[in-house]
Write an enzyme that holds these catalytic residues in place. Structure first.
Site, PDB file in Angstrom:
ATOM      1  N   CYS A 129       0.833  -1.204   0.000  1.00 53.73           N
ATOM      2  CA  CYS A 129       0.000   0.000   0.000  1.00 53.73           C
ATOM      3  C   CYS A 129       0.869   1.256   0.000  1.00 53.73           C
ATOM      4  CB  CYS A 129      -0.939  -0.007   1.203  1.00 53.73           C
ATOM      5  SG  CYS A 129      -1.952   1.476   1.316  1.00 53.73           S
ATOM      6  N   CYS A 170      -0.441   4.091   2.136  1.00 50.26           N
ATOM      7  CA  CYS A 170      -0.177   3.936   3.576  1.00 50.26           C
ATOM      8  C   CYS A 170       1.290   4.204   3.899  1.00 50.26           C
ATOM      9  CB  CYS A 170      -0.478   2.511   4.051  1.00 50.26           C
ATOM     10  SG  CYS A 170      -1.965   1.780   3.378  1.00 50.26           S
ATOM     11  N   ASP A 171       2.190   3.671   3.096  1.00 52.80           N
ATOM     12  CA  ASP A 171       3.604   3.611   3.490  1.00 52.80           C
ATOM     13  C   ASP A 171       4.550   4.451   2.652  1.00 52.80           C
ATOM     14  OD1 ASP A 171       2.881   1.783   5.465  1.00 52.80           O
ATOM     15  OD2 ASP A 171       3.061   0.083   4.096  1.00 52.80           O
TER      16      ASP A 171
END
Ligand code: NAP
Length: 306
Positions: A133, A136-137
């Site tokens: 992701c 997300c990261d």
């Protein structure tokens, strides 16, 4: 008989549980094989509103769980094996062979990222250099070299998103043509930070002395040649698998197994009094905040039903 059974304990399931519990429905939640869902496998979550300093994914889900329990949600550790939605009373059968009955069911079982299975991939997943992701990261890879594995729209989108942070992005694909839509493929391939590595698959994720990613070994599928690429991050974007096997044949799904909302609705399914929330129905956004939003919608719809 339960007022409502919620299957799944990620962002969607726990938010549904908070809302259903506050509506005095005393929801029974099946936590599933991975209590807390996918977010518990990531490190810090920086895009969930309300946490300017970020919050650890596990802590976020644990807080949701406590919030739901505070209002009366009951949480069962265990997984649902099959269901029977044919009658007015909905039946849920667990892996342990138990049967539960409810007036309503909310399905919030999520989806799992498909992984390549390469050596080292699972070991470094979740905060050590392997992610599924970029949203997300990605921000953790400022000024670093990363690779993205895959050739679909997701891989292109992830690669493009990562160019905001990473100094270089290599797009590793097993063919020499992207599956992605033309517009996404053109955008990715014309971005000066993105370099495609065609006919290549991930063989191994290499780790440094501290146990973080330092590079990968790729294999050219035409020649069989193995070659090493230095990178700090590996983003796998080869599709997702919705966790919906127990519901196959019981609610409408698309050919990939995502539950299709009833026409004109977001969280109603093809079966009356059965609702859906989160990534098991949403293949586009896959965000915690959206799963939470769908969870609240499912609980509100459930309360208004029967
Ligand atoms: P996808 O379209 O199924 O693409 C998966 C990619 O991963 C393909 O290029 C495939 O290679 C590759 N792949 C699959 N298994 C592999 C393996 N074991 N090793 C190496 N490569 C592997 O999945 P997606 O990109 O996640 O997209 C899913 C759906 O969401 C699609 O309908 C897509 O259009 C949509 N989507 C849309 C947007 C957007 O419009 N902005 C964004 C994201 C997703 P091959 O090509 O060789 O099969």
């Amino acid at each position: 008989m339960e007022e409502v059974i919620i299957i799944g304990s990620g962002c969607a399931g726990m938010t549904a549980a908070i809302y259903a519990a506050r509506a005095s429905m005393k929801p029974l939640v099946f936590a599933g094989a991975q209590p807390g869902g996918l977010l518990t496998t990531t490190s810090d979550v920086e895009n969930f509103p309300g946490f300017p300093a970020g919050i650890n994914g596990f802590d976020l889900l644990w807080r949701m769980r406590e919030q739901a329990q505070k209002f009366g949600a009951k949480i069962e550790n265990g997984s649902v094996k099959s269901v029977d939605f044919s009658g007015e009373i909905k039946k849920v059968f667990t892996e342990d062979g138990l049967e539960f009955q409810a007036k309503r069911v909310i399905i919030a079982t999520g989806a799992k990222p498909r992984m390549t299975g390469a050596k080292g991939e699972a070991e470094l997943y979740g905060g050590r250099g392997v992610s599924a992701c970029a949203t997300c990261d990605g921000a953790f890879y400022k000024g670093k070299d990363v690779i993205v594995v895959g050739g679909g729209d997701s891989a292109c989108e992830e690669a493009l998103f990562l160019t905001r942070f990473a100094s270089s992005v290599k797009l590793v694909h097993r063919r020499d043509q992207l599956r992605a839509s033309k517009i996404m493929a053109d955008r990715a391939l014309s971005n000066e930070k993105i370099t495609p590595l065609w006919f290549s698959v991930l063989e191994e994720v290499l780790q440094d002395e501290e146990g973080f990613c330092r590079g990968v070994i790729l294999k050219n599928v035409q020649t069989g040649e193995l070659y090493e690429v230095a990178c700090k991050g590996v983003f796998v974007a080869i599709g997702h698998i919705p966790s919906t096997a127990p519901f196959k044949g019981h609610v409408d799904m698309d050919e990939e197994g995502y539950i299709i909302p009833a026409p004109g609705t977001v969280v109603n399914t093809s079966v009356k009094n059965v609702f859906v929330a989160g990534d098991c129905s949403d293949k586009k956004y896959r965000q915690a905040v959206i799963a939470a939003g769908m969870g609240s919608m499912a609980a509100i719809e459930a309360e208004a039903s029967v």
